[in-house]
Design a protein around this motif. Sequence first.
Motif, PDB file in Angstrom:
ATOM      1  N   TYR A 194       0.764  -1.108  -0.024  1.00 39.76           N
ATOM      2  CA  TYR A 194       0.067  -0.061  -0.017  1.00 39.76           C
ATOM      3  C   TYR A 194       0.733   1.310  -0.085  1.00 39.76           C
ATOM      4  CZ  TYR A 194      -2.821   3.638   1.720  1.00 39.76           C
ATOM      5  OH  TYR A 194      -3.536   4.767   1.943  1.00 39.76           O
ATOM      6  N   TYR A 195       1.752   1.364   0.768  1.00 37.15           N
ATOM      7  CA  TYR A 195       2.622   2.353   0.890  1.00 37.15           C
ATOM      8  C   TYR A 195       3.587   2.433  -0.269  1.00 37.15           C
ATOM      9  CZ  TYR A 195       0.943   3.139   5.657  1.00 37.15           C
ATOM     10  OH  TYR A 195       0.135   3.486   6.833  1.00 37.15           O
ATOM     11  N   ALA A 196       4.089   1.594  -0.807  1.00 36.28           N
ATOM     12  CA  ALA A 196       4.947   1.762  -1.971  1.00 36.28           C
ATOM     13  C   ALA A 196       3.961   2.184  -3.070  1.00 36.28           C
ATOM     14  CB  ALA A 196       5.450   0.302  -2.262  1.00 36.28           C
ATOM     15  N   HIS A 197       2.711   1.818  -3.161  1.00 37.52           N
ATOM     16  CA  HIS A 197       1.827   2.367  -4.348  1.00 37.52           C
ATOM     17  C   HIS A 197       1.554   3.875  -4.024  1.00 37.52           C
ATOM     18  CE1 HIS A 197      -1.435   2.238  -7.362  1.00 37.52           C
ATOM     19  NE2 HIS A 197      -2.118   2.749  -6.214  1.00 37.52           N
ATOM     20  N   ARG A 198       1.397   4.243  -2.932  1.00 33.92           N
ATOM     21  CA  ARG A 198       1.111   5.536  -2.468  1.00 33.92           C
ATOM     22  C   ARG A 198       2.409   6.496  -2.891  1.00 33.92           C
ATOM     23  NH1 ARG A 198      -3.288   7.947   0.050  1.00 33.92           N
ATOM     24  NH2 ARG A 198      -1.931   9.574  -0.976  1.00 33.92           N
ATOM     25  N   LEU A 199       3.456   6.050  -2.560  1.00 34.63           N
ATOM     26  CA  LEU A 199       4.758   6.802  -2.678  1.00 34.63           C
ATOM     27  C   LEU A 199       4.858   6.937  -4.281  1.00 34.63           C
ATOM     28  CD1 LEU A 199       7.246   8.103  -1.695  1.00 34.63           C
ATOM     29  CD2 LEU A 199       8.227   5.890  -1.625  1.00 34.63           C
ATOM     30  N   ARG A 200       4.636   5.750  -4.926  1.00 37.42           N
ATOM     31  CA  ARG A 200       4.987   5.740  -6.517  1.00 37.42           C
ATOM     32  C   ARG A 200       3.727   6.982  -7.087  1.00 37.42           C
ATOM     33  NH1 ARG A 200       3.679   0.688  -7.720  1.00 37.42           N
ATOM     34  NH2 ARG A 200       5.258   0.011  -6.135  1.00 37.42           N
ATOM     35  N   GLU A 201       2.744   6.784  -6.510  1.00 37.92           N
ATOM     36  CA  GLU A 201       1.725   7.961  -7.053  1.00 37.92           C
ATOM     37  C   GLU A 201       2.066   9.249  -6.741  1.00 37.92           C
ATOM     38  OE1 GLU A 201      -2.001   6.813  -5.335  1.00 37.92           O
ATOM     39  OE2 GLU A 201      -2.751   5.605  -6.871  1.00 37.92           O
ATOM     40  N   ASP A 202       2.570   9.564  -5.454  1.00 36.22           N
ATOM     41  CA  ASP A 202       3.046  10.713  -4.906  1.00 36.22           C
ATOM     42  C   ASP A 202       4.174  11.321  -6.017  1.00 36.22           C
ATOM     43  OD1 ASP A 202       1.047  10.796  -3.302  1.00 36.22           O
ATOM     44  OD2 ASP A 202       2.431  10.451  -1.662  1.00 36.22           O
ATOM     45  N   LEU A 203       5.346  10.462  -6.167  1.00 33.71           N
ATOM     46  CA  LEU A 203       6.114  10.811  -6.773  1.00 33.71           C
ATOM     47  C   LEU A 203       5.907  11.241  -8.323  1.00 33.71           C
ATOM     48  CD1 LEU A 203       8.994   8.676  -5.402  1.00 33.71           C
ATOM     49  CD2 LEU A 203       8.709  10.961  -4.970  1.00 33.71           C
ATOM     50  N   SER A 204       4.875  10.250  -8.954  1.00 36.33           N
ATOM     51  CA  SER A 204       4.646  10.373 -10.319  1.00 36.33           C
ATOM     52  C   SER A 204       3.790  11.969 -10.393  1.00 36.33           C
ATOM     53  CB  SER A 204       3.667   9.550 -10.737  1.00 36.33           C
ATOM     54  OG  SER A 204       4.176   8.238 -10.786  1.00 36.33           O
ATOM     55  N   PHE A 205       2.995  12.476  -9.543  1.00 34.06           N
ATOM     56  CA  PHE A 205       2.577  13.580  -9.321  1.00 34.06           C
ATOM     57  C   PHE A 205       3.391  14.715  -9.366  1.00 34.06           C
ATOM     58  CE2 PHE A 205       0.862  17.133  -6.753  1.00 34.06           C
ATOM     59  CZ  PHE A 205      -0.157  17.639  -7.494  1.00 34.06           C
ATOM     60  N   ILE A 206       4.524  14.534  -8.369  1.00 31.42           N
ATOM     61  CA  ILE A 206       5.576  15.406  -8.338  1.00 31.42           C
ATOM     62  C   ILE A 206       6.581  15.669  -9.500  1.00 31.42           C
ATOM     63  CG2 ILE A 206       7.845  16.181  -7.074  1.00 31.42           C
ATOM     64  CD1 ILE A 206       6.629  14.895  -4.490  1.00 31.42           C
ATOM     65  N   VAL A 207       6.725  14.701 -10.353  1.00 34.99           N
ATOM     66  CA  VAL A 207       7.578  14.524 -11.471  1.00 34.99           C
ATOM     67  C   VAL A 207       6.610  15.111 -12.480  1.00 34.99           C
ATOM     68  CG1 VAL A 207       8.503  13.195 -13.586  1.00 34.99           C
ATOM     69  CG2 VAL A 207       8.913  12.884 -11.089  1.00 34.99           C
ATOM     70  N   ARG A 208       5.344  15.044 -12.709  1.00 34.51           N
ATOM     71  CA  ARG A 208       4.468  15.795 -13.798  1.00 34.51           C
ATOM     72  C   ARG A 208       4.319  17.224 -13.519  1.00 34.51           C
ATOM     73  NH1 ARG A 208       0.644  11.476 -12.391  1.00 34.51           N
ATOM     74  NH2 ARG A 208      -0.400  13.299 -11.438  1.00 34.51           N
ATOM     75  N   LYS A 209       4.347  17.668 -12.397  1.00 34.64           N
ATOM     76  CA  LYS A 209       3.970  19.158 -11.844  1.00 34.64           C
ATOM     77  C   LYS A 209       5.317  19.764 -11.873  1.00 34.64           C
ATOM     78  CE  LYS A 209      -0.032  19.004 -10.804  1.00 34.64           C
ATOM     79  NZ  LYS A 209      -0.974  19.700 -11.918  1.00 34.64           N
ATOM     80  N   MET A 210       6.634  19.141 -11.894  1.00 32.78           N
ATOM     81  CA  MET A 210       7.989  19.875 -12.064  1.00 32.78           C
ATOM     82  C   MET A 210       8.425  19.669 -13.415  1.00 32.78           C
ATOM     83  SD  MET A 210       8.384  21.081  -9.111  1.00 32.78           S
ATOM     84  CE  MET A 210      10.038  21.504  -9.119  1.00 32.78           C
ATOM     85  N   ARG A 211       8.113  18.958 -14.143  1.00 33.98           N
ATOM     86  CA  ARG A 211       8.576  18.513 -15.444  1.00 33.98           C
ATOM     87  C   ARG A 211       8.908  19.806 -16.258  1.00 33.98           C
ATOM     88  NH1 ARG A 211       5.210  14.282 -17.901  1.00 33.98           N
ATOM     89  NH2 ARG A 211       6.952  13.042 -16.848  1.00 33.98           N
TER      90      ARG A 211
END
Length: 45
Positions: free
Chosen positions: A9-26
Motif C-alpha cells: 500500500y505504502y509503496a503504491h502511494r509513494l509511487r503515485e506521489d512521486l509521479s505527481f511531483i514529476v508531472r508538476k515539476m517537468r
Amino acid sequence: MDNIKNDSYYAHRLREDLSFIVRKMRNISAEELNENEVLSGFDDV
C-alpha cells in the motif's frame, strides 16, 4: 472497506506521489526552481 496499509500500500502511494511531483515539476527550469522561495528551501533540511 478500509485499505490494508501494508508495505505494498505504502509503496503504491509513494509511487503515485512521486509521479505527481514529476508531472508538476517537468516544466520547471533550474532557474525557476532556485528563484521560487517555496521550492528552493529544501536544501536547508
